[in-house]
Write an enzyme that holds these catalytic residues in place. Structure first.
Site, PDB file in Angstrom:
ATOM      1  CD  GLU A  72     -10.974  -6.497   1.535  1.00  0.00           C
ATOM      2  OE1 GLU A  72     -10.321  -7.541   1.342  1.00  0.00           O
ATOM      3  OE2 GLU A  72     -10.602  -5.379   1.113  1.00  0.00           O
ATOM      4  CB  ALA A  73     -11.762  -9.969  -1.953  1.00  0.00           C
ATOM      5  CG  HIS A  91       7.945  -1.931  -0.138  1.00  0.00           C
ATOM      6  ND1 HIS A  91       9.149  -1.497   0.352  1.00  0.00           N
ATOM      7  CD2 HIS A  91       7.205  -2.303   0.943  1.00  0.00           C
ATOM      8  CE1 HIS A  91       9.152  -1.613   1.680  1.00  0.00           C
ATOM      9  NE2 HIS A  91       7.981  -2.096   2.053  1.00  0.00           N
ATOM     10  CB  SER A 133      -2.964   0.810   2.788  1.00  0.00           C
ATOM     11  OG  SER A 133      -2.412  -0.369   3.322  1.00  0.00           O
ATOM     12  CB  ALA A 134      -5.640   3.945  -0.334  1.00  0.00           C
TER      13      ALA A 134
END
Length: 610
Positions: free
Chosen positions: A35-36, A543, A14-15
């Site tokens: 990225e995994a 969250h 997301s970031a």
């Protein structure tokens, strides 16, 4: 690989996707994004298919955590902690609620020492990201929205009657109907609305689709998938430690390293970022030693102060109001109707001689799928997490709304309740097959305290990066959170009673709890029963935040304390969890981080808003 870049970014979520896309606007800046996971699967694009992305090791890290004071009725007593494992990260597996938070959340951050993070200072970054699509079904605060950003923000089409009924019912309890991402969020009485979602033309607008997909062919951007980060490469000692690169494990089990000439930016999320720091020797010295990791920088707050939201599902029979799972499955296309769960053959090759009713069902499923794909309309256009209310219980946290109530317009299947939510249907429902009959409709109201006082931890279970960290969620450690949960559940029941047409009736009360508390249908549940329901069946709202929070682990510029050339930019830096769904605020953090980096190092961005 062994290459050198200006920036190495860990995590394309997301970031991280935001930071990578923004920094590579300058053609002279070289970025490597690790990225995994891999590219998102086709189902990621369809909002209504969201539940299928959890418990899939190709898209979900599939973490679980110790639930602390809740989870008594969950499978194994463990809480699911889904985290996106693909380009787009958790913005590719979430329920797409676009919620910024209460303005008071950010002002409290700034007042607590997070200089530059007040609401007035973060709003430009929310607007920079937002591509708001106007709808006659919303009452938007036009000054609080922008329509030229990359992230689609819209409401579903068509609007579900049940969702507008929820908003009307909340209004009947005294809440305003308005824009929870605008000035109406400051309403003392609360605000209710259809959900604004990160969708565009009925498709998911994850950070992969919004930021990365359009720029994947940039020559100065290298995206490496299947990269399991093992550690940040740190050089120096004492007061002169700096990040110089990242070591990672490849899909085939090999080892590789990339160097960063300017900075390493850690964007692995509220679970992943503290995990990577700990693996790198950054954390509490004694805990690192216990896991067999040499301490490079003694930073005890790494992995501390974990915050998360909980909601307790209140489910109601709602024929004629909610959406049946038969209708939902039909809208997902023929594959959703295939055996073993559905009536169509498991192998499409066996469709040749279908009986007329099944042939008609297949044709209708194909029509609906085609309608969604070409127009973005239909049941497939939303996660069915469709409406929301925010308000204050009056029990504290006066700077913000401390309560959120979400609305789910369907009831799901026994398989989803057990496999995704970890709630055994045979314990929760008296007769799960009858109640969750796919031809019958249900709705779920989700009371959710959004300013928890309890804090959890993320710690090392092993020095091996492939071993998940230990996640202790510690829910209800602070008795305040129990009081607020019961109050929000009471408000949810008030909304159910105010439902147009005479109310929704009784919620599902698990039989064993009804017996333990002497509850009978048609009677008011006691506070003790509501608390017991929460302690057994409250669920994460996905969250997790604050495990590398500003002030303890990073400074307000997001630079890791005691380490040069290393920054963290994701939900882990939030000083406290925002009062609502966290994805929009995480995207904002990515936008603000990119400008901070650009300002410090002379990177030329297309547009500066800070």
């Amino acid at each position: 690989m062994g290459s050198t870049y200006d920036y190495v970014i860990v995590g394309a979520g997301s970031a991280g996707a935001v930071v990578a896309a923004r920094l590579t606007e300058d053609p002279d800046v070289r970025v490597c994004l690790l990225e995994a996971g891999g590219p998102p699967p086709p189902a990621e694009l369809m909002p209504a298919a969201v539940a299928s992305l959890q418990n899939d090791p190709s898209t979900d890290w599939m973490f679980t955590g110790d639930a602390g004071g809740v989870g008594k009725g969950l499978v194994g007593g463990r809480m699911m902690v889904p985290r996106g494992k693909m380009l787009g990260g958790s913005s590719g597996i979430n329920y797409m609620a676009y919620v910024r938070g209460h303005p008071g959340d950010f002002d409290a951050w700034a007042e607590g020492g997070a200089e530059g993070w007040s609401y007035a200072e973060v709003l430009p970054y929310f607007l920079k990201a937002e591509g708001f699509v106007h709808s006659t079904e919303l009452h938007p605060d036009l000054e609080a929205h922008a329509d030229d950003g990359p992230v689609g923000v819209s409401v579903r089409e068509p609007i579900l009657p049940a969702s507008t009924q929820f908003v009307d019912a909340a209004g009947a309890t005294g809440m305003k109907q308005g824009d929870y991402n605008g000035a109406d969020r400051r309403e003392a009485s609360g605000v209710a609305s259809l959900f604004q979602t990160t969708t565009k033309d009925g498709k998911r607008s994850s950070t992969f689709h919004a930021y990365l997909e359009p720029v994947m062919d940039r020559e100065n951007l290298t995206v490496v998938t299947g990269a399991l980060v093992e550690r940040i490469v740190l050089e120096g000692a004492g007061g002169d430690v700096r990040a110089t690169g990242v070591a990672y494990r490849t899909d085939d089990g090999g080892h590789a390293e990339v160097s960063a000439g300017t900075e390493v930016v850690l964007c692995a999320g509220a679970i992943g970022s503290p995990h990577v720091l700990l693996l790198s020797g950054v954390g509490a010295r004694d805990e690192l030693a216990a896991a067999g990791v040499e301490c490079v920088v003694d930073l005890p707050d790494v992995g501390r102060h974990l915050k998360d939201h909980l909601h307790t599902p209140l489910m109601f029979a709602a024929d004629g109001i909610g959406e049946t799972m038969t209708e939902v499955a039909m809208s997902l296309g023929p594959d959703a109707l295939r055996a073993p769960a559905g009536p169509l053959p498991a192998d499409p090759a066996d469709d040749v001689d279908l009986p007329e009713p099944l042939a008609a069902a297949k044709a209708e499923a194909e029509r609906r799928l085609g309608e969604w794909f070409t127009t973005g309309k239909g049941l497939a256009s939303s996660s069915l997490y469709d409406a929301v209310a925010f308000f204050s219980t009056g029990l504290g946290d006066a700077h913000t709304h401390d309560a959120q109530i979400g609305f789910l317009a369907c009831g799901y299947t026994p398989g989803i309740w057990e496999a995704v939510f970890r709630i055994p249907p045979t314990a929760f429902f008296e007769d799960p097959d009858a109640f969750l009959d796919p031809t019958k409709a249900q709705v779920v109201i989700l009371p959710n305290p959004v300013q928890p006082h309890s804090e959890g931890t993320v710690t090392l279970a092993s020095a091996d990066a492939a071993v998940p960290p230990r996640i202790d969620l510690n829910y209800f450690d602070d008795p305040h959170d129990v009081r607020v949960m019961v109050a929000v559940m009471r408000k949810a029941l008030e909304i159910a009673a105010a439902w147009p047409g005479g109310g929704l009736g009784d919620p599902v009360v698990p039989p064993h709890l009804a017996q333990a508390h002497g509850w009978e249908p048609g009677t008011e549940p006691s506070d003790a029963l509501l608390e017991d329901m929460a302690r057994h069946y409250a669920l994460t709202v996905y969250h997790e935040t604050s495990t590398c929070r500003i002030g303890d682990v990073v400074d307000p510029q997001l630079r890791v304390r005691g380490i040069d050339r290393l920054r963290v930019a994701d939900a882990s830096v939030m000083p406290n969890v925002v009062s609502g769904n966290t994805n929009a605020a995480t995207i904002m953090i990515g936008e603000k981080a990119a400008e901070m980096i650009a300002s410090e190092h002379g990177v030329r961005l297309h547009r500066i808003v800070g």
